[in-house]
Design a protein around this motif. Structure first.
Motif, PDB file in Angstrom:
ATOM      1  N   LEU A   1      41.670  34.753  48.556  1.00 24.85           N
ATOM      2  CA  LEU A   1      42.259  33.427  48.629  1.00 24.85           C
ATOM      3  C   LEU A   1      43.079  33.187  47.354  1.00 24.85           C
ATOM      4  O   LEU A   1      44.131  32.402  47.632  1.00 24.85           O
ATOM      5  N   LEU A   2      42.906  33.588  46.253  1.00 22.62           N
ATOM      6  CA  LEU A   2      43.719  33.588  45.046  1.00 22.62           C
ATOM      7  C   LEU A   2      45.110  33.942  45.324  1.00 22.62           C
ATOM      8  O   LEU A   2      45.999  33.516  45.127  1.00 22.62           O
ATOM      9  N   LYS A   3      45.081  35.209  45.941  1.00 24.11           N
ATOM     10  CA  LYS A   3      46.330  35.870  46.313  1.00 24.11           C
ATOM     11  C   LYS A   3      47.270  35.272  47.218  1.00 24.11           C
ATOM     12  O   LYS A   3      48.408  35.036  47.151  1.00 24.11           O
ATOM     13  N   ARG A   4      46.655  34.525  48.204  1.00 20.20           N
ATOM     14  CA  ARG A   4      47.285  33.670  49.039  1.00 20.20           C
ATOM     15  C   ARG A   4      47.820  32.333  48.571  1.00 20.20           C
ATOM     16  O   ARG A   4      48.755  32.128  48.904  1.00 20.20           O
TER      17      ARG A   4
ATOM     18  N   LEU B   1      46.925  43.157  42.816  1.00 15.99           N
ATOM     19  CA  LEU B   1      45.809  42.680  42.163  1.00 15.99           C
ATOM     20  C   LEU B   1      44.302  43.333  42.474  1.00 15.99           C
ATOM     21  O   LEU B   1      44.155  43.226  43.744  1.00 15.99           O
ATOM     22  N   PHE B   2      43.604  43.662  41.567  1.00 19.45           N
ATOM     23  CA  PHE B   2      42.133  44.031  42.048  1.00 19.45           C
ATOM     24  C   PHE B   2      41.170  43.586  41.028  1.00 19.45           C
ATOM     25  O   PHE B   2      41.843  43.244  39.718  1.00 19.45           O
ATOM     26  N   ALA B   3      39.920  43.400  41.428  1.00 18.00           N
ATOM     27  CA  ALA B   3      38.866  42.547  40.510  1.00 18.00           C
ATOM     28  C   ALA B   3      38.066  43.852  39.695  1.00 18.00           C
ATOM     29  O   ALA B   3      37.514  44.699  40.428  1.00 18.00           O
TER      30      ALA B   3
ATOM     31  N   SER C   1      41.341  40.434  32.615  1.00 16.74           N
ATOM     32  CA  SER C   1      39.854  40.803  32.884  1.00 16.74           C
ATOM     33  C   SER C   1      39.363  41.078  31.169  1.00 16.74           C
ATOM     34  O   SER C   1      39.153  40.266  30.688  1.00 16.74           O
ATOM     35  N   THR C   2      38.992  42.517  31.226  1.00 17.20           N
ATOM     36  CA  THR C   2      38.629  42.687  29.915  1.00 17.20           C
ATOM     37  C   THR C   2      39.939  42.833  29.002  1.00 17.20           C
ATOM     38  O   THR C   2      39.666  42.469  27.667  1.00 17.20           O
TER      39      THR C   2
ATOM     40  N   VAL D   1      41.133  38.233  36.874  1.00 17.17           N
ATOM     41  CA  VAL D   1      40.644  39.044  37.905  1.00 17.17           C
ATOM     42  C   VAL D   1      39.432  39.898  37.557  1.00 17.17           C
ATOM     43  O   VAL D   1      39.547  41.042  37.823  1.00 17.17           O
ATOM     44  N   SER D   2      38.754  39.067  36.614  1.00 15.89           N
ATOM     45  CA  SER D   2      37.297  39.825  36.462  1.00 15.89           C
ATOM     46  C   SER D   2      36.698  40.248  37.522  1.00 15.89           C
ATOM     47  O   SER D   2      36.744  39.777  38.729  1.00 15.89           O
ATOM     48  N   GLY D   3      35.447  41.016  37.469  1.00 17.25           N
ATOM     49  CA  GLY D   3      34.594  41.599  38.613  1.00 17.25           C
ATOM     50  C   GLY D   3      34.216  40.536  39.618  1.00 17.25           C
ATOM     51  O   GLY D   3      34.052  40.954  40.602  1.00 17.25           O
TER      52      GLY D   3
END
Length: 660
Positions: free
Chosen positions: A193-196, A244-246, A217-218, A182-184
């Motif tokens: 699309l990944l969540k789906r 999730l967020f990027a 991510s980091t 879930v990096s930037g």
């Protein structure tokens, strides 16, 4: 004065000063509280501000965690940045935009997995058959006076089918961990699309299967503990995935370590433990992850030695050899900027597969193909054993791909460790032997025979949990004085397998040449090997597998057309091919799902053009894999045809490029 002005939390009356290791939540009425304090209050149904009694439109959201006694010292403070944006909408209200969630602190150990249901004694569902064995010699007869130093016997294994009415009870339940980048650079449509795709996985796991979700991510976090996919478990898992967020950079090492930790520290164990790992970039947090110059032969990055031995057995201490469980990592390279060498090396060493998702829209179909196999495991710990059946018959070699094999006792015995088999899955191996002169050629010529091999296999039945041993038929050939012309013709199934092995080696050799910059040499090698394949007996017969192999080699050759194209797509495409052939297991390559439109496993001897083979043929697809991909494709058609409101993106999220 308000609590915010006093800099104290109105609930616990402690200081709200920064730098004290606690997240701060500021409500729309401007009053501030410790996030843990207000989160606990909201959990108990208090939706009014404790200071001014204003009704909030947005409430703090805390992810579910099955361990309420988590240690606060394990808080990842980066997760609490911009605390005023860390809330979700109150019940029965539409959110103005997507918000970032705040997660509860992780426990020090991941032994908080949900217990498995008690197994009812003496319950043995019927219908699961045994593994079947077949063997085909290269030729049916060899002259009595002839000695052949290299003679091949094809040994095939086929796993039993699953019955529709007892499918859940006839296959092994799994503990599955998804490790998600879930990096930037994953912001926007890629993350959506990944969540789906992960939600599709959630929907297709059974109540005996368990799922955990790790994002990285980091830093890496386990955002969902290992829980059974009951109705409530699915709802909670989807809520975690959709939160999730990027942002941030890419720490592949920490993501995989966290995923392995979930499986290693679980208190309860399903029979199958596996990891689905997806990334769209290179590890930017460890030395050795930089891209070497193209003129030097590339090797997997040095950071692989930092990964746990349970996914990279080469990192295991000598005294621990053979003691530690290995968890297959099914790796998915997303887009053109991921690190295919690293991902292929990880999946290859762990016994998993590497897939190249060139088109972002293919991610759900790729996951569907993978879980179609994982959710149909019917045998485990399978071991194939062959033994010389006559004096002078010596086992020379067993080209078994990535399956460990051994020839022992001066060529009198051979073994192949296959491991798990999916329902209806086939594995085929060539056993190369020597055939001696028939010294005792007395008696009727029609009765003269040489026994070549005794074949057995042993495996654990996932229903009975018992070890099962199966004996194959004795492999024999006739020994006439003068073989007839039909006796001299090589069996097409043996020829087909030789073509498969040659194609796999050709792709691997071309990939090695391409890494040194010799793209023209790699293309020339593939072109020549394609011509050889088509000129073979099975190629001339229009065999379906040969047509598919030729199409894959041609596609690999085209993707090596230039340095730029090879680095963007050719490398990943070749490595995914090598993964499929090494384990005789389907992978997603390029923009096609593994099952494509074929709708099932292939039939030997099927013909068709090269183009048709490329579009609708994959030799390693099982019926359950194909059915799961078809299910995904039908779902996509239905959802794409359903009008929906455009999704608003959090501006902070959308503006986060990869931090490298």
């Amino acid at each position: 004065m308000s609590s915010s002005e006093n800099k104290t939390c109105a609930i616990c009356l402690a200081s709200l000063g920064t730098g004290q290791g606690q997240a701060i939540f500021t409500a729309e009425c401007s009053h501030s509280f410790h996030f843990a304090c207000i989160g606990n209050s909201v959990t108990h149904g208090n939706y009014l501000c404790p200071v001014c009694r204003a009704r909030w439109k947005d409430l703090p959201f805390v992810m579910p965690n099955s361990n309420p006694n988590a240690n606060n010292s394990s808080i990842d403070h980066e997760s609490f940045l911009d605390s005023r944006n860390l809330f979700f909408p109150a019940p029965q209200r539409q959110p103005p935009m997507r918000r970032r969630p705040v997660f509860e602190p992780e426990p020090l150990q991941f032994s908080d997995d949900e217990p498995l249901p008690a197994v009812t004694a003496n319950v043995s569902p019927s219908g699961l058959q045994n593994v079947s064995i077949r063997a085909v010699p290269e030729r049916p007869a060899v002259a009595a006076s002839e000695s052949i130093p290299h003679f091949a016997v094809l040994v095939g294994l086929r796993a039993p089918s699953l019955s529709d009415d007892a499918r859940q009870m006839q296959r092994a339940p799994i503990d599955l961990v998804t490790v998600l980048d879930v990096s930037g650079s994953m912001h926007g449509s890629k993350l959506s699309l990944l969540k789906r795709a992960v939600n599709f996985v959630v929907d297709n796991l059974g109540p005996l299967d368990r799922l955990s979700v790790v994002s990285f991510s980091t830093h890496a976090r386990r955002i969902f503990p290992l829980r059974r996919m009951t109705e409530h478990g699915r709802d909670d898992a989807k809520r975690a995935v959709n939160s999730l967020f990027a942002s941030g950079s890419t720490n592949i090492v920490e993501g995989l370590k966290k995923g392995v930790q979930v499986l290693e520290e679980r208190h309860h164990h399903n029979p199958v433990g596996s990891i689905i790992f997806l990334s769209d970039g290179r590890d930017t947090c460890h030395r050795g992850s930089q891209l070497p110059t193209f003129s030097n032969q590339r090797q997997p990055p040095q950071y692989l030695h930092l990964l746990p031995a349970s996914i990279c057995p080469g990192n295991r201490e000598t005294q621990d050899q053979g003691r530690q469980e290995i968890f297959p990592v099914h790796a998915f390279g997303f887009g053109s900027d991921h690190d295919p060498l690293a991902m292929h090396a990880i999946s290859d060493s762990s016994g998993g597969t590497f897939s190249f998702i060139e088109s972002y829209e293919m991610v759900q179909d790729a996951f569907a193909s993978c879980i179609g196999g994982l959710l149909s495991i019917v045998t485990q710990e399978l071991r194939l054993m062959v033994r010389s059946a006559s004096q002078g018959v010596e086992i020379k070699s067993i080209p078994s791909g990535r399956y460990a094999s051994e020839v022992s006792d001066q060529g009198s015995q051979g073994t192949i460790n296959v491991g798990d088999l999916y329902a209806d899955e086939e594995k085929e191996f060539l056993i190369n032997i020597s055939v001696p002169i028939l010294t005792n050629a007395e008696g009727e010529e029609s009765e003269r025979k040489t026994s070549l091999l005794d074949i057995t296999c042993a495996y654990r039945d996932v229903v009975s949990k018992e070890m099962v041993q199966i004996e194959g038929d004795l492999v024999e050939i006739r020994r006439p004085e003068s073989p007839s012309p039909p006796d001299l013709v090589v069996n097409l199934e043996v020829d087909r397998q030789r073509n498969r092995l040659n194609a796999a080696e050709s792709i691997a050799e071309a990939q090695r040449m391409a890494e040194t910059g010799n793209l023209s040499g790699a293309q020339s090698l593939l072109s020549n090997r394609r011509s050889t394949l088509l000129a073979s007996a099975s190629g001339q017969a229009g065999d379906g597998l040969c047509m598919w192999l030729e199409a894959e080699m041609k596609e690999t050759e085209q993707r090596m057309g230039s340095r730029h194209r090879y680095e963007r797509e050719g490398r990943a495409y070749a490595l995914s091919n090598m993964s499929a052939h090494g384990y005789q297991r389907a992978t997603t390559r390029g923009s096609r799902a593994a099952a494509a439109a074929f709708g099932g496993s292939f039939s030997f001897g099927s013909g068709g053009s090269s183009a048709a083979a490329s579009a609708s043929f994959n030799a390693y697809v099982t019926p359950h894999m194909a059915n799961m991909v078809n299910k995904s494709q039908q779902l996509n058609k239905t959802e794409d045809a359903t009008p929906s409101k455009p999704q608003q993106l959090n501006k902070t999220e959308d503006a986060n490029p990869r931090q490298e």
